[in-house]
Design a protein around this motif. Sequence first.
Motif: not given
Length: 480
Positions: A463-468, A95-113
Amino acid sequence: IKMRGICAAVTGALLFGFGANAMADSTTDIVNALVAKGVLTEEEGALLNKGREGEAAGQAKALKKASKLSVSDAIDNAKIYGDIRARYERRDGDASSTGVNTDSNRARYKITLGVETKAGDWYSDLAMAMGKGGRSDNVSFGDGGVGADAGMSTKDSAILYLKRATLGWNVTPWLAVEAGRMKNPLYMVNAMVFDHDIVTEGLQEKLNYKLGETNLFANFGQWVYSGKEVASSNGGTTTTARQNMLLAFQAGAEQAFIADKLSAKGAIGYYSYTGNPVGQGLANFAPTLASATTITGASTATVAGTQATNNLNILDIPFELDYMITPSIGVKPYAEYAVNTSGSDRYNAACAAAPTVCGLGNDDSAWLVGLTVGSAKDLKSFMAKKMAKGDWSANLWYQSVGAYALDPNAVDSDIMDGRLNMEGTTLKAQYNVEDNVALNFTGAWGDRKNNNYAGFGPKVDISGPISKYNLYQFDVTYKF
């Protein structure tokens, strides 16, 4: 006597050798015939019958053990299906206009039956999946617990929820009617307009008719989007709560130009939302400004801000061309264009609700263009994305989505983080290590389209508005 014994031994061996494929009563008839002709004595016949009866009883016991899972006699057939997927992903937003940068790293899983059944002209589809939000069936590792044992605890988020509960009727060979909670029937070249995880609720009709070498199809939906119809009277004053319905109309055709080599498919669709937030005492849609620190309406419990679907009447045109450049490799150039025919009204309503957006631009269109290359055993498999062991595919596309163009609650939750006013490139690649085991990579890189607005959406992972925005996903999926 010796010859008779030899005949008896040979006959018995033959009978026992073919016993696995013969019925008990047929074997008994043969033995009795041999006794009648004097080939076997009554004692020898009785001995063979006794042996066969014992073998038949053993086979019956084995069959009973192997078929513990049973269905009603009224069901013609039933099929259990599903998948298990593990994923690692990284998302980052700037979010270049607010100077807030967010990085998210996570491992995930899903099941469908799920299980599909058929009974005459009727059928059903019942499926369970994780993810009660509807736009994602994933659960993050370690989510749902507290403290050091977070990853060991029982996860409320990992409960299997109802994904589909569909009752279908094949009225004619070319018309099927479905009711309940269903798979979205609309033909899409991608998930720009509707996330593939989103299901429909209500009623829908699917038509497929072959006319020469042309396959004609149509899909109609009368889906309950939100709320319920309630009228209450108090002292002569009547209050009415209205449902928000999504009405879908789509018609298209698939034409084979060169048998088993070249085919084209396209459609035109119209999706109308009947809900009026103002009529329900709620707010109209308004996009989030680039200078904002939070997304408008993202934390509200009601349909307001970026969540509202007022003045949305979307015209959608997807198209693809499928061509086998070799007997085992195909290419698919494709494109899609969508425009909100009520975009000006949506913009004017937003301007009235939030005057700060006045004059900042009204972009009511969305489009994409892409190319898929992959291996398949034939054209039909390539078009249906049916991949076997050793098959591969690569899918590259560019998309651009305006702030007033699409339903903000329905766009893909992965690509561009489920946000409007974003444009960029996406690459998907797949390799099948087995017929039912696939490795996948997804990368997406985007920027906001109109610099006056942020990249925004009512349900986002960053979270928050982003530009990239950047996305990287690595999957392994096991289907059964």
